[in-house]
Scaffold this motif. Structure first.
Motif, PDB file in Angstrom:
ATOM      1  N   ALA A 252      33.421 -74.673 -47.529  1.00  0.00           N
ATOM      2  CA  ALA A 252      32.432 -74.814 -48.595  1.00  0.00           C
ATOM      3  C   ALA A 252      33.024 -75.615 -49.751  1.00  0.00           C
ATOM      4  N   GLY A 253      34.308 -75.336 -50.057  1.00  0.00           N
ATOM      5  CA  GLY A 253      34.959 -76.059 -51.146  1.00  0.00           C
ATOM      6  C   GLY A 253      35.077 -77.543 -50.842  1.00  0.00           C
ATOM      7  N   ALA A 254      35.352 -77.877 -49.585  1.00  0.00           N
ATOM      8  CA  ALA A 254      35.563 -79.269 -49.218  1.00  0.00           C
ATOM      9  C   ALA A 254      34.262 -80.022 -49.031  1.00  0.00           C
ATOM     10  N   TYR A 255      33.263 -79.375 -48.480  1.00  0.00           N
ATOM     11  CA  TYR A 255      32.075 -80.129 -48.071  1.00  0.00           C
ATOM     12  C   TYR A 255      30.797 -79.759 -48.812  1.00  0.00           C
ATOM     13  N   VAL A 256      30.751 -78.602 -49.443  1.00  0.00           N
ATOM     14  CA  VAL A 256      29.465 -78.174 -49.993  1.00  0.00           C
ATOM     15  C   VAL A 256      29.461 -78.074 -51.514  1.00  0.00           C
ATOM     16  N   VAL A 257      30.236 -77.154 -52.043  1.00  0.00           N
ATOM     17  CA  VAL A 257      30.104 -76.883 -53.475  1.00  0.00           C
ATOM     18  C   VAL A 257      31.223 -77.499 -54.315  1.00  0.00           C
ATOM     19  N   GLY A 258      32.265 -77.993 -53.695  1.00  0.00           N
ATOM     20  CA  GLY A 258      33.387 -78.527 -54.477  1.00  0.00           C
ATOM     21  C   GLY A 258      34.311 -77.404 -54.908  1.00  0.00           C
ATOM     22  N   THR A 259      35.543 -77.740 -55.263  1.00  0.00           N
ATOM     23  CA  THR A 259      36.542 -76.708 -55.525  1.00  0.00           C
ATOM     24  C   THR A 259      36.225 -75.864 -56.761  1.00  0.00           C
ATOM     25  N   GLU A 260      35.506 -76.449 -57.740  1.00  0.00           N
ATOM     26  CA  GLU A 260      35.258 -75.675 -58.969  1.00  0.00           C
ATOM     27  C   GLU A 260      34.390 -74.453 -58.683  1.00  0.00           C
ATOM     28  N   LEU A 261      33.488 -74.598 -57.729  1.00  0.00           N
ATOM     29  CA  LEU A 261      32.529 -73.518 -57.486  1.00  0.00           C
ATOM     30  C   LEU A 261      32.940 -72.603 -56.318  1.00  0.00           C
ATOM     31  N   LYS A 262      34.184 -72.809 -55.836  1.00  0.00           N
ATOM     32  CA  LYS A 262      34.587 -72.051 -54.646  1.00  0.00           C
ATOM     33  C   LYS A 262      34.454 -70.535 -54.810  1.00  0.00           C
ATOM     34  N   LEU A 263      34.821 -70.064 -56.007  1.00  0.00           N
ATOM     35  CA  LEU A 263      34.793 -68.618 -56.215  1.00  0.00           C
ATOM     36  C   LEU A 263      33.369 -68.058 -56.075  1.00  0.00           C
ATOM     37  N   THR A 264      32.407 -68.918 -56.381  1.00  0.00           N
ATOM     38  CA  THR A 264      31.016 -68.500 -56.234  1.00  0.00           C
ATOM     39  C   THR A 264      30.722 -68.093 -54.800  1.00  0.00           C
ATOM     40  N   VAL A 265      31.404 -68.762 -53.855  1.00  0.00           N
ATOM     41  CA  VAL A 265      31.200 -68.434 -52.446  1.00  0.00           C
ATOM     42  C   VAL A 265      31.488 -66.956 -52.217  1.00  0.00           C
ATOM     43  N   ALA A 266      32.586 -66.489 -52.790  1.00  0.00           N
ATOM     44  CA  ALA A 266      32.941 -65.082 -52.623  1.00  0.00           C
ATOM     45  C   ALA A 266      31.848 -64.181 -53.184  1.00  0.00           C
ATOM     46  N   LEU A 267      31.371 -64.537 -54.378  1.00  0.00           N
ATOM     47  CA  LEU A 267      30.343 -63.705 -55.005  1.00  0.00           C
ATOM     48  C   LEU A 267      29.068 -63.696 -54.174  1.00  0.00           C
ATOM     49  N   ILE A 268      28.714 -64.887 -53.638  1.00  0.00           N
ATOM     50  CA  ILE A 268      27.501 -64.961 -52.828  1.00  0.00           C
ATOM     51  C   ILE A 268      27.650 -64.091 -51.581  1.00  0.00           C
ATOM     52  N   ILE A 269      28.844 -64.128 -50.971  1.00  0.00           N
ATOM     53  CA  ILE A 269      29.059 -63.297 -49.783  1.00  0.00           C
ATOM     54  C   ILE A 269      28.941 -61.816 -50.144  1.00  0.00           C
ATOM     55  N   ILE A 270      29.584 -61.429 -51.271  1.00  0.00           N
ATOM     56  CA  ILE A 270      29.543 -60.020 -51.673  1.00  0.00           C
ATOM     57  C   ILE A 270      28.108 -59.562 -51.876  1.00  0.00           C
ATOM     58  N   ILE A 271      27.372 -60.344 -52.653  1.00  0.00           N
ATOM     59  CA  ILE A 271      26.001 -59.938 -52.953  1.00  0.00           C
ATOM     60  C   ILE A 271      25.141 -59.980 -51.689  1.00  0.00           C
ATOM     61  N   GLY A 272      25.340 -61.042 -50.908  1.00  0.00           N
ATOM     62  CA  GLY A 272      24.566 -61.174 -49.675  1.00  0.00           C
ATOM     63  C   GLY A 272      24.766 -59.978 -48.746  1.00  0.00           C
ATOM     64  N   VAL A 273      26.036 -59.588 -48.542  1.00  0.00           N
ATOM     65  CA  VAL A 273      26.301 -58.470 -47.643  1.00  0.00           C
ATOM     66  C   VAL A 273      25.704 -57.185 -48.198  1.00  0.00           C
ATOM     67  N   LEU A 274      25.884 -56.968 -49.506  1.00  0.00           N
ATOM     68  CA  LEU A 274      25.384 -55.724 -50.095  1.00  0.00           C
ATOM     69  C   LEU A 274      23.879 -55.620 -49.952  1.00  0.00           C
ATOM     70  N   VAL A 275      23.189 -56.780 -50.044  1.00  0.00           N
ATOM     71  CA  VAL A 275      21.730 -56.748 -49.966  1.00  0.00           C
ATOM     72  C   VAL A 275      21.260 -56.657 -48.519  1.00  0.00           C
ATOM     73  N   ILE A 276      21.848 -57.474 -47.651  1.00  0.00           N
ATOM     74  CA  ILE A 276      21.301 -57.599 -46.294  1.00  0.00           C
ATOM     75  C   ILE A 276      21.860 -56.559 -45.333  1.00  0.00           C
ATOM     76  N   ARG A 277      23.146 -56.342 -45.395  1.00  0.00           N
ATOM     77  CA  ARG A 277      23.752 -55.435 -44.406  1.00  0.00           C
ATOM     78  C   ARG A 277      24.927 -54.701 -45.041  1.00  0.00           C
ATOM     79  N   PRO A 278      24.606 -53.654 -45.822  1.00  0.00           N
ATOM     80  CA  PRO A 278      25.641 -52.968 -46.612  1.00  0.00           C
ATOM     81  C   PRO A 278      26.785 -52.419 -45.760  1.00  0.00           C
ATOM     82  N   SER A 279      26.571 -52.152 -44.485  1.00  0.00           N
ATOM     83  CA  SER A 279      27.673 -51.606 -43.687  1.00  0.00           C
ATOM     84  C   SER A 279      28.582 -52.710 -43.167  1.00  0.00           C
ATOM     85  N   GLY A 280      28.239 -53.984 -43.453  1.00  0.00           N
ATOM     86  CA  GLY A 280      29.077 -55.083 -42.982  1.00  0.00           C
ATOM     87  C   GLY A 280      28.755 -55.438 -41.538  1.00  0.00           C
TER      88      GLY A 280
END
Ligand SMILES: Nc1ncnc2c1ncn2[C@@H]1O[C@H](COP(=O)(O)OP(=O)(O)O)[C@@H](O)[C@H]1O
Ligand SMILES: [Mg+2]
Lengths: 290, 236
Positions: A252-280
């Protein structure tokens, strides 16, 4: 194509770090049902301890194992002295204690070792480019170390009596006491092991991101995302989740959002998992019949 | 010689609620003592009090030594095994791992031989050896709970309603096994049951508990014959 392979390999190398820390989080979560937000700060402290051992003249690998041992003892001490007194307290007390621990260890580290960013040595160097420059010696070496740690932890929990007792104490503390297991000590050992694993992760990532008291802040976030992705109560899932997050982050850092926004990827994953499939993805499914 | 287990003026409760109001009873070595009573009488709490799982006052002596106030794991290490209500097997772990945990405190060389003894008593468990305990049927789980407890090589075995929720045929099988255990070993058993008829068949001695007090005690055979007791307390 080669650039893609490069990104994936880099992702696996950092993913191993996330996987180790995710495993440390899961080990404590399974036993206490709380996420140890201070896991990253504890790993940073361990890395500073390693650096002072090295600066005092210890050979790298001696310092490496000494740091693991000291970190283990710190983990045990934290559980015995800080966590045990609040073990039956409400959830909010726990959150408070974890945040307090995070701040105390973070500040202690800064106060003792200073806030300037420091170089941290790697034991893995090579004069020749490896695989046509596709992978650095440190990436290769740190991934091997990480995999070795994960394998050792797996073997310990699967094939030793103590590992079995620790699992039993985490799954079912009441029954564990009834077979004579000292549950309190199993918990302390779990903290020690988690701290030791975190120490290895810290020593392996520090040559890449450099060492300062906040080194692990972002890394713990990725590790937490990995743990959630795989299932916060499933060690194997968390490890796979950690690797997946590492690769995703890099791509994602290399091809999608750039290195500045990389940390956002983590946040999106956290929120996404909590909303869609809390058990992982691999959340624990206990088969049970009555 | 002191009794295997003796309780003197045993009180216990949860938080502010008192559940047991001064029990006196003994369990002899190599025998079966039944603890009977209606739902809510305090049978489970009595076993928990012996195992140090609830707050107690009064004395509990095991082979003449005080064990009240000690930690549950220390009491287990002295040789008291407890099959709790709800069975207390490790659901996430395999049958084999449950066996290993049963023998956790042992350092002797006969653990493997005891595994084989348990396989002979519970052949079904051997067939399920590598299966997750949570996937076993209710009867198999109860068998696993008993095997796990016996693997401690206890001097005293506490059993909380081993017949609970099981089909009559399975209950028959389990009580048959307990009869064998009783004949083949010196273990003393304190058996809690709602199924009084079944328990009195197996037991030498019985206590009847009503709202946290012992109201009747005596040889099991006498209590079984006493129609008045049967009608008013045991409901059959
Ligand atoms: N964990 C608990 N917390 C509070 N009260 C309890 C608890 N367990 C049992 N009790 C109460 O204690 C009393 C005795 O319960 P118990 O010992 O389980 O009886 P029995 O096993 O004879 O059915 C009941 O009134 C029950 O409601
Ligand atoms: Mg009960």
């Amino acid at each position: 194509m080669e650039a893609l392979a490069h990104q994936i390999i880099a992702g696996i190398a950092t993913g191993g770090i996330y996987a180790s820390l995710a495993l440390a989080l899961v080990m404590i979560y399974q036993a206490t049902h709380h996420v140890n937000f201070a896991q990253g700060e504890m790993a940073t402290l361990s890395t500073f301890i390693a650096l002072s051992f090295i600066q005092a003249g210890m050979p790298y690998w001696v310092a490496f194992f000494a740091t693991i041992a000291v970190s283990f003892l710190i983990g045990v001490a934290v559980e015995r002295l800080l966590m045990r007194p609040v073990q039956n307290a409400p959830v909010l007390t726990h959150v408070g204690v974890f945040i307090g621990l995070l701040l105390i260890i973070g500040n202690l580290t800064g106060w003792v070792f200073g806030y300037t960013t420091k170089m941290f040595p790697t034991p893995f160097e090579s004069d020749q480019p490896l695989f046509g420059g596709l992978v650095s010696a440190h990436q290769l070496g740190s991934t091997a170390v990480t995999l070795a740690v994960l394998l050792l932890v797996y073997l310990f929990f699967r094939h030793t009596k103590l590992g079995l007792a620790m699992r039993a104490a985490a799954y079912n503390p009441r029954s564990a006491r009834l077979v004579g297991i000292r549950v309190g000590w199993m918990l302390a050992l779990g903290w020690g092991l988690a701290a030791a694993i975190g120490a290895v992760a810290g020593m392996m990532i520090a040559p890449v991101v450099f060492l300062d008291p906040t080194m692990m802040l972002g890394i713990l976030l990725y590790a937490f995302a990995g743990a959630l992705l795989g299932g916060i109560d499933n060690p194997m899932g968390a490890v796979l989740g950690g690797f997946a997050v590492g690769v995703l982050e890099n791509l994602a850092g290399a091809y999608v959002v750039g290195t500045e926004l990389k940390l956002t990827v983590a946040l999106i994953i956290i929120i996404g998992v909590l909303v869609i499939r809390p058990s992982g993805l691999f959340g624990r499914v206990v088969l049970s019949r009555v | 010689m002191p009794a295997l287990l003796e309780a003197r003026g045993l009180h216990a409760g949860y938080g502010p609620t008192q559940v047991l109001h001064g029990l006196d009873f003994t369990v002899e070595e190599g025998g079966v003592t039944a603890l009977l009573g209606a739902n809510g009488a305090g049978k489970t709490t009595t076993l928990r009090a012996i195992s140090g799982m609830v707050r107690t006052t009064g004395e509990v002596l095991f082979r003449g030594e005080r064990i009240d106030g000690r930690a549950t794991e220390d009491i287990a290490r002295r040789g008291i095994a407890h099959v709790p209500d709800g069975r207390g097997t490790f659901m996430e772990l395999t049958v084999e791992e449950n066996f290993r945990l049963g023998a956790y405190i042992r350092r002797d060389a006969e653990v493997q031989a005891d595994f084989e003894r348990m396989w002979a008593l519970f052949p079904r468990l051997r067939q399920r050896w590598r299966q997750q305990a949570g996937t076993l049927s209710g009867g198999e789980q109860q068998m696993l709970a008993i095997a796990r407890a016996l693997l401690l090589r206890p001097r005293l075995l506490l059993m909380d309603e081993p017949s609970f929720g099981l089909a009559p045929l399975i209950v028959e099988e389990i009580f048959g096994i307990m009869r064998r255990v009783r004949e083949e070993s010196r273990v003393g058993i304190l058996l809690v049951e709602q199924n009084a008829n079944l328990a009195l068949e197996l037991a030498d001695h019985a206590y009847l508990l009503e709202t946290g007090r012992i109201v009747i005690s005596g040889p099991a055979a006498e209590i079984r014959r006493d129609e008045a007791i049967r009608r008013s307390y045991l409901g059959y």
